[in-house]
Enzyme design. Structure first.
Site, PDB file in Angstrom:
ATOM      1  N   ASP A  75       0.866  -1.275  -0.003  1.00  0.00           N
ATOM      2  CA  ASP A  75       0.055  -0.099   0.152  1.00  0.00           C
ATOM      3  C   ASP A  75       0.855   1.306   0.087  1.00  0.00           C
ATOM      4  O   ASP A  75       1.645   1.536   0.895  1.00  0.00           O
ATOM      5  CB  ASP A  75      -0.965  -0.142   1.330  1.00  0.00           C
ATOM      6  CG  ASP A  75      -1.929   1.014   1.272  1.00  0.00           C
ATOM      7  OD1 ASP A  75      -1.912   1.895   0.417  1.00  0.00           O
ATOM      8  OD2 ASP A  75      -2.982   0.858   1.857  1.00  0.00           O
ATOM      9  N   ASP A  76       0.857   2.091  -1.176  1.00  0.00           N
ATOM     10  CA  ASP A  76       1.594   3.340  -1.139  1.00  0.00           C
ATOM     11  C   ASP A  76       3.051   3.057  -1.161  1.00  0.00           C
ATOM     12  O   ASP A  76       3.890   3.914  -0.757  1.00  0.00           O
ATOM     13  CB  ASP A  76       1.234   4.150  -0.224  1.00  0.00           C
ATOM     14  CG  ASP A  76      -0.142   4.787   0.063  1.00  0.00           C
ATOM     15  OD1 ASP A  76      -1.035   4.149  -0.749  1.00  0.00           O
ATOM     16  OD2 ASP A  76      -0.648   5.002   0.874  1.00  0.00           O
TER      17      ASP A  76
ATOM     18  N   CYS B  47      -5.794   3.638  -3.697  1.00  0.00           N
ATOM     19  CA  CYS B  47      -5.857   2.362  -3.249  1.00  0.00           C
ATOM     20  C   CYS B  47      -7.347   1.589  -3.769  1.00  0.00           C
ATOM     21  O   CYS B  47      -6.933   0.726  -4.625  1.00  0.00           O
ATOM     22  CB  CYS B  47      -6.281   2.487  -1.775  1.00  0.00           C
ATOM     23  SG  CYS B  47      -5.113   3.323  -0.758  1.00  0.00           S
TER      24      CYS B  47
ATOM     25  N   HIS C   5     -10.518  -2.841   0.340  1.00  0.00           N
ATOM     26  CA  HIS C   5     -10.657  -1.355  -0.512  1.00  0.00           C
ATOM     27  C   HIS C   5     -11.216  -2.059  -1.919  1.00  0.00           C
ATOM     28  O   HIS C   5     -10.437  -2.848  -2.645  1.00  0.00           O
ATOM     29  CB  HIS C   5      -9.794  -0.312  -0.889  1.00  0.00           C
ATOM     30  CG  HIS C   5      -9.678   0.644   0.174  1.00  0.00           C
ATOM     31  ND1 HIS C   5      -9.053   1.857   0.256  1.00  0.00           N
ATOM     32  CD2 HIS C   5     -10.942   1.046   0.936  1.00  0.00           C
ATOM     33  CE1 HIS C   5      -9.478   2.528   1.548  1.00  0.00           C
ATOM     34  NE2 HIS C   5     -10.644   2.049   1.758  1.00  0.00           N
TER      35      HIS C   5
ATOM     36  N   ASP D 202      -0.040  -0.757  -4.696  1.00  0.00           N
ATOM     37  CA  ASP D 202      -1.404  -0.070  -5.631  1.00  0.00           C
ATOM     38  C   ASP D 202      -1.337   1.298  -5.901  1.00  0.00           C
ATOM     39  O   ASP D 202      -2.057   1.709  -6.859  1.00  0.00           O
ATOM     40  CB  ASP D 202      -2.313  -0.263  -4.156  1.00  0.00           C
ATOM     41  CG  ASP D 202      -2.028   0.742  -3.125  1.00  0.00           C
ATOM     42  OD1 ASP D 202      -0.931   1.374  -3.088  1.00  0.00           O
ATOM     43  OD2 ASP D 202      -2.926   0.896  -2.210  1.00  0.00           O
ATOM     44  N   ASN D 203      -0.236   1.986  -5.660  1.00  0.00           N
ATOM     45  CA  ASN D 203      -0.075   3.481  -6.215  1.00  0.00           C
ATOM     46  C   ASN D 203       1.432   3.942  -5.843  1.00  0.00           C
ATOM     47  O   ASN D 203       2.029   3.399  -4.987  1.00  0.00           O
ATOM     48  CB  ASN D 203      -1.221   4.330  -5.882  1.00  0.00           C
ATOM     49  CG  ASN D 203      -1.530   4.246  -4.450  1.00  0.00           C
ATOM     50  OD1 ASN D 203      -2.623   3.830  -3.934  1.00  0.00           O
ATOM     51  ND2 ASN D 203      -0.705   4.700  -3.517  1.00  0.00           N
TER      52      ASN D 203
END
Length: 546
Positions: free
Chosen positions: A39-40, A84, A159, A345-346
């Site tokens: 995540d991130d 997300c 999410h 995810d990003n």
């Protein structure tokens, strides 16, 4: 002597038959799949240079990810959606947000206006009303793999799918955990973003019936056994008696899942969308102290701590594949029959230089991420590709690697599911250098604070060159960048385009328009008159070049 020779011959033939039989069995065996979705985690947040064109971090330490990069294929042009929920929704559904079974464009909604405005009616476009989760009746990545007999598990952030994860999403074990853990403690409702809480009713908890068994505080036995491979990197004794970190608990769950399913009669798909290294960053105490001692400020020390903690748990899971029952004897090693994937995810929350932007933006810093695939004997070790891929491509890629014919699948209403991604299995197997696909698309019919407004983006590969063309609906203007020479997206080519650049821009605009029309992409409505916001016209690049 003859009798002995005959017996020996029979034994030899039986042995040969067994080997042939075993080879046939192995060749038909489906690979296990472990998909780590960080995540991130930014493009330059890992210390390996394989995934970021030699720009590995000199601050953050990710030795486990680095090891995987040396054992598999790294992607320098791996992309996701800008944050997300839409990235998870696209990965699971195999569709862009415009897809009928997706429709997830942003976290929560597309009405997250810039904090500098007062919201509507000060903003000119009323956003599209998106969905928060993918459709239950779509045939998603879990459903696809279940057609081949896979056991499926999901542990982590939900999410893009419902929370709690209920319904028919093809997941046998849905251990989803909300980022914010809340529990009544001493009669008061207490919140924690990463650490287990000692609830008055449930004891130590992450609010997950599957993961709560891993919520007990760290003790010396855990340090000596579970964390033993990592104790040289920090003063682990600092965490003795402190609450368990969610990242460790997810890693522990994953290790036990592999132990229970490694040598079963069915292959498994373990999807692990970690919450690390998301905002409200709280690292593990020993690792945070390690980076503080190196002179990092408080926020950066916590961020570095979280990245290394994520890396350690990727290492835990990798070790479980090597030695599923954890007894030190690797005769049960399933590495050679396991596809192991590390992805994000990003883009990152911090400094993504030389990329511009961060999570939530469509510039490279928001959508370009690390990606590694390892599959021994199929994917060559320590290889690198600059073919651009996207989260929509994972479903068809894993389908091809596991023998699924997507054209034979049908939804409950008899219709054939439509996927936007393409398989890059042949890239992984070194059978192709480039995909025939040349375009990737991003479309945002709304707002997310200062990070994006209604816009569409097309990325096009021309030979070995990558170009990006943005269209902004509020101002009806374009910008265009050549990533090979301008990775930071500083030089808008449309300010003074050459004939070649304008020709490329016009073709990209035509492709963008065709994609928008084919997908019936929503654009919202003008607040002033309620009319639909129009798509860019075919030759608008020429008219509106900045």
């Amino acid at each position: 002597m003859r009798i002995f020779s005959k017996v020996a011959l029979i034994l030899f033939l039986l042995l040969a038959l067994q080997v042939v039989s075993q080879s046939k069995k192995d060749s038909n065996q489906k690979p296990n799949i472990v998909l780590i979705f960080a995540d991130d985690l930014g493009w330059t947040d890992v210390s390996t240079g394989n995934t970021n064109e030699g720009r590995g971090s000199k601050i953050y330490e990710t030795p486990e990810i680095d090891k995987l990069a040396s054992q598999g294929m790294s992607f320098t042009h791996a992309y996701t959606n800008q944050n997300c929920a839409p990235s998870r929704a696209s990965l699971i559904s195999g569709q862009y947000p415009t897809g009928a079974d997706n429709q997830v464009y942003n976290v929560s909604s597309l009405s997250r206006q810039d904090k500098r405005t007062k919201g509507f009616p000060d903003l000119p476009i009323k956003p599209f009303q998106q969905k928060k989760v993918i459709a239950e009746d779509g045939i998603n990545i879990f459903d696809v793999l279940k057609t081949q007999g896979y056991k499926t598990a999901f542990v982590g952030k939900s999410h893009g799918t419902p929370h709690p994860l209920v319904g028919d999403f093809g997941i046998d074990l849905p251990a989803d955990i909300h980022h914010i853990i809340a529990a009544p403690v001493d009669g008061k409702r207490t919140k924690s973003y990463y650490m287990a809480l000692q609830s008055d009713r449930k004891g130590w908890t992450f609010k997950s019936k599957y993961v709560d068994k891993y919520a007990t505080p760290y003790n010396q036995n855990y340090i000596n056994t579970i964390l033993k491979p990592f104790i040289t990197r920090s003063e682990v004794s600092l965490i003795d008696g402190t609450p368990k970190h969610l990242t460790d608990a997810i890693g522990d769950f994953s290790v036990d899942y592999i132990k229970d399913h490694a040598n079963g009669d069915k292959p498994f798909f373990l999807y692990v969308p970690f919450h690390a290294v998301h905002s409200k960053v709280v690292g593990r105490k020993d690792l945070t102290e390690k980076y503080r001692k190196r002179g990092l400020n408080e926020r950066l020390a916590e961020y570095a701590s979280m990245i290394e903690l994520l890396d350690q748990n990727i290492g835990k899971i990798n070790r479980a594949i090597k030695d599923p029952n954890g007894d030190g004897d690797v005769s049960d090693d399933i590495t050679n029959n396991t596809i192991f994937i590390v992805y994000s995810d990003n883009g990152g929350l911090k400094d993504n230089k030389p990329l511009t932007g961060k999570k939530g933006t469509l510039t490279e810093g928001g959508i370009r991420v690390p990606l590694i695939f390892r599959y021994p004997g199929v994917i060559k070790a320590n290889t690198i590709t600059n073919q651009s891929v996207h989260c929509i491509d994972f479903l068809p890629t894993l389908a091809e690697l596991t023998g699924v014919n997507l054209s034979t699948l049908k939804k409950s209403d008899g219709s054939i599911p439509q996927y936007d991604g393409v398989s890059f299995a042949k890239i992984l197997k070194d059978e192709k250098q480039w995909l025939s696909r040349e375009n990737l698309f991003w479309h945002l019919p709304g707002y997310m604070d200062e990070r994006f407004s209604p816009s569409t983006l097309i990325q096009t590969r021309v030979g070995t060159d990558y170009y990006k063309l943005f269209y902004f609906y509020e101002t009806q203007t374009f910008t265009m960048y050549h990533l090979n020479s301008d990775i930071s997206e500083k030089n808008n080519l449309l300010k003074k385009p050459t004939k070649k650049q304008l020709k490329i821009a016009l073709q990209m605009n035509a492709d963008m328009l065709a994609w928008l029309k084919t997908n019936k992409a929503p654009t919202g409505t003008w607040v002033k008159n309620g009319e639909n916001v129009s798509y860019p016209l075919k030759r608008d690049v020429k008219k509106y070049k900045n």
